[in-house]
Design a protein around this motif. Structure first.
Motif, PDB file in Angstrom:
ATOM      1  N   ILE A  34       0.896  -1.207   0.066  1.00 35.83           N
ATOM      2  CA  ILE A  34       0.009  -0.168  -0.006  1.00 35.83           C
ATOM      3  C   ILE A  34       0.961   1.146  -0.125  1.00 35.83           C
ATOM      4  O   ILE A  34       1.836   1.549   1.046  1.00 35.83           O
ATOM      5  CB  ILE A  34      -0.915  -0.225   1.345  1.00 35.83           C
ATOM      6  N   VAL A  35       0.962   2.055  -1.268  1.00 36.49           N
ATOM      7  CA  VAL A  35       1.728   2.983  -1.230  1.00 36.49           C
ATOM      8  C   VAL A  35       1.057   4.694  -1.164  1.00 36.49           C
ATOM      9  O   VAL A  35      -0.025   4.575  -1.778  1.00 36.49           O
ATOM     10  CB  VAL A  35       2.563   3.107  -2.669  1.00 36.49           C
ATOM     11  N   SER A  36       1.501   5.168  -0.141  1.00 41.93           N
ATOM     12  CA  SER A  36       1.058   6.804  -0.223  1.00 41.93           C
ATOM     13  C   SER A  36       1.530   7.663  -0.860  1.00 41.93           C
ATOM     14  O   SER A  36       2.752   7.264  -1.374  1.00 41.93           O
ATOM     15  CB  SER A  36       0.972   7.112   1.311  1.00 41.93           C
ATOM     16  N   GLU A  37       0.802   8.848  -1.224  1.00 44.05           N
ATOM     17  CA  GLU A  37       1.564   9.750  -1.873  1.00 44.05           C
ATOM     18  C   GLU A  37       2.484  10.689  -0.520  1.00 44.05           C
ATOM     19  O   GLU A  37       2.156  10.176   0.619  1.00 44.05           O
ATOM     20  CB  GLU A  37       0.307  10.845  -2.121  1.00 44.05           C
ATOM     21  N   PRO A  38       3.199  11.502  -1.056  1.00 40.16           N
ATOM     22  CA  PRO A  38       4.160  12.051  -0.119  1.00 40.16           C
ATOM     23  C   PRO A  38       3.235  13.179   0.714  1.00 40.16           C
ATOM     24  O   PRO A  38       3.646  14.517   0.586  1.00 40.16           O
ATOM     25  CB  PRO A  38       5.151  12.501  -0.679  1.00 40.16           C
TER      26      PRO A  38
END
Ligand code: ADP
Ligand code: MG
Length: 488
Positions: free
Chosen positions: A166-170
């Motif tokens: 699960i990759v978040s935005e910065p």
């Protein structure tokens, strides 16, 4: 402008989380997903990459990925593609990991996260870039006590275990925000039964990307990536240490180089594992052994129908039914058991606002001090409701009640009995309180004059004196009334 965590630089954080899906078997093989089994007892020819074997996709893993996507407001795509991520490592016998790359199953979601900024509590929306499925690698064991000297053993029990990345935005701006996001994300995957989120077993672990830029700058700075952090405390410490390292570099006129970092908790410092120019070239390409994963819209909707009431919906309901703020509702619904506890307290007769305020302030503090989750605490919802009722009925004071919360959390018990046993009944007997008020008035003539002159804050001081004399047991309503009568 807020100066945030660093006076000169704004901190920018994006997180990649790997969470192990709760399936009985692996992502592409019938081998069981296990924990603590003897090495290499939970393997199948597919996990070992024996010649001639083919992967078969686990349908439950697909369903769990869809659930995760829906619960995080992602678009779940009708087509996604498994790719080969090629690298060499002894615990990866195929020489590649099967992952989703250009066409992941979910993209474009978000979570609302309770954060504190400049002393204000608020909800912040953290965007989720993508969620994809991939298989875990095996484990290399270098421990001499296990392997004998100078040997590395490989355990393939974990090889092929299904993960969600699960990759978040910065979007995060401090270590605390990063941890707040992770807490919400972990509770979401637990809430919807996608993962047990057990961090000690490595079933929920995080890579943190960190960069700094001058306050007001538009472009992001160069980031580094902290690998494999698996406790909230280490995540926060590691990010803090990395901020310090980067700030020192920048202060000295240096540049941050893109790198993969490890955190050393003993020294509380981060160190470079490898620089990005030496980064692996994974040569991704679609796995020819697997057809694209095609879901139809009705399948996705069927999965949606099986989801429990999600935290957001529950929070909205709490706001509507109990008049809570969006922050309070979000904190109460951050975990299912916490929200259940709140509802049980209300069910046992407490008002929503009172229950929320006691839980969010006193109960939460007692839990935090003991590093307990609500389900591990001895506090029964009926006990808290009973205690609140005693305060509201003037039978004990808020201050006395507050003093019992820690004990109830730790050992449980009946509030009626505790109040009686400790002599914490509120003193509301007018005769007694009039005597105390008169003593206080006699001892503080100047303050009484100031109150008569209209200085309202002196009232609190005099109330405080009465409380002190009665060891916090005076019924504040009655004291206020007597004071008003006496002072006029
Ligand atoms: P990679 O595949 O090399 O890890 P991604 O583009 O997938 O690169 O980004 C990984 C993570 O890094 C994402 O969570 C993203 O939000 C975060 N990220 C990207 N740029 C920055 C930056 N300048 N500072 C902090 N985090 C960043
Ligand atoms: Mg990465």
């Amino acid at each position: 402008m807020s100066i945030g965590v660093h006076p000169d630089y704004e901190v920018v954080i994006g997180l990649e989380v790997h969470t192990q899906m709760r399936t009985a078997s692996k992502l592409f093989s019938p081998a069981p997903v296990s924990w603590g089994e003897p090495p290499n007892h939970c393997v199948h020819p597919v996990c070992l990459a024996l010649p001639g074997v083919l992967p078969v996709l686990n349908v439950l893993a697909v369903e769990l990925a869809i659930r995760a996507g829906l619960a995080t407001h992602c678009t779940v795509h009708e087509q996604s593609v498994f790719a080969r991520k090629n690298y060499f490592y002894p615990d990866l016998p195929k020489g590649y990991q099967i992952s989703q790359y250009e066409e992941p199953i979910c993209t474009g979601g978000w979570l609302n996260v309770p954060v504190e900024r400049d002393g204000e509590r608020e909800l912040k929306r953290i965007r989720i870039t993508r969620i994809h499925m991939e298989e875990d690698a095996g484990k290399s064991i270098h421990d001499a006590a296990v392997t004998g000297r100078d040997a590395t053993h490989v355990d393939f029990n974990r090889a092929g275990v299904p993960l969600l990345e699960i990759v978040s935005e910065p979007d995060m701006r401090s270590p605390e925000e990063a941890v707040a996001y992770l807490r919400v994300l972990r509770s979401v995957v637990r809430y919807i039964d996608v993962s047990d989120g057990d961090m000690e077993k490595g079933n929920f672990r995080c890579d943190a990307n960190v960069s700094l830029r001058r306050h007001g700058a538009e472009e992001f700075g160069t980031r580094t990536e902290l690998k494999n952090l698996n406790s909230f405390r280490f995540i926060e410490e590691a990010i803090r240490a990395e901020i310090e390292r980067q700030a020192e570099l920048l202060d000295d006129g240096g540049r941050v180089e893109q790198a993969t970092m490890a955190y050393d908790p003993g020294r509380r410092r981060t160190r470079v594992l490898r620089f990005k120019e030496n980064a692996d070239d994974y040569r991704y390409f679609p796995d020819p052994d697997l057809v694209p994963l095609v879901l139809d819209a009705s399948h996705i909707e069927r999965v949606r129908a099986t989801l429990p009431e999600l935290a957001d919906a529950r929070a909205t309901r709490f706001q509507r039914d109990f008049g809570l703020s969006d922050y309070e509702a979000a904190v109460l619904t951050a975990s299912r058991t916490f929200a259940d506890f709140f509802e049980a307290v209300v069910e046992a007769g407490a008002g929503g606002t009172a229950a929320a305020s006691w839980i969010l302030r006193d109960v939460q503090r007692a839990l935090k001090d003991r590093d307990l989750e609500i389900e591990a605490s001895a506090l029964r919802p009926e006990a808290l409701a009973g205690l609140i009722a005693m305060v509201e009925g003037g039978r004990t004071t808020a201050r006395s009640a507050r003093g019992l919360i820690a004990e109830l959390v730790e050992r449980g018990g009946d509030p009626e009995a505790l109040v009686a046993e400790r002599g914490l009944e509120a003193v509301s007997d007018t005769g007694t309180l009039e005597r105390v008020v008169d003593e206080v008035i006699a001892a503080h003539p100047d303050d009484v004059e100031r109150l008569r002159g209209g200085e309202q804050k002196v009232l609190n001081f005099l109330m405080g004196q009465v409380m002190k004399q009665t060891e916090g047991k005076a019924d504040p309503g009655v004291v206020r009334k007597i004071l008003a009568e006496r002072v006029g």
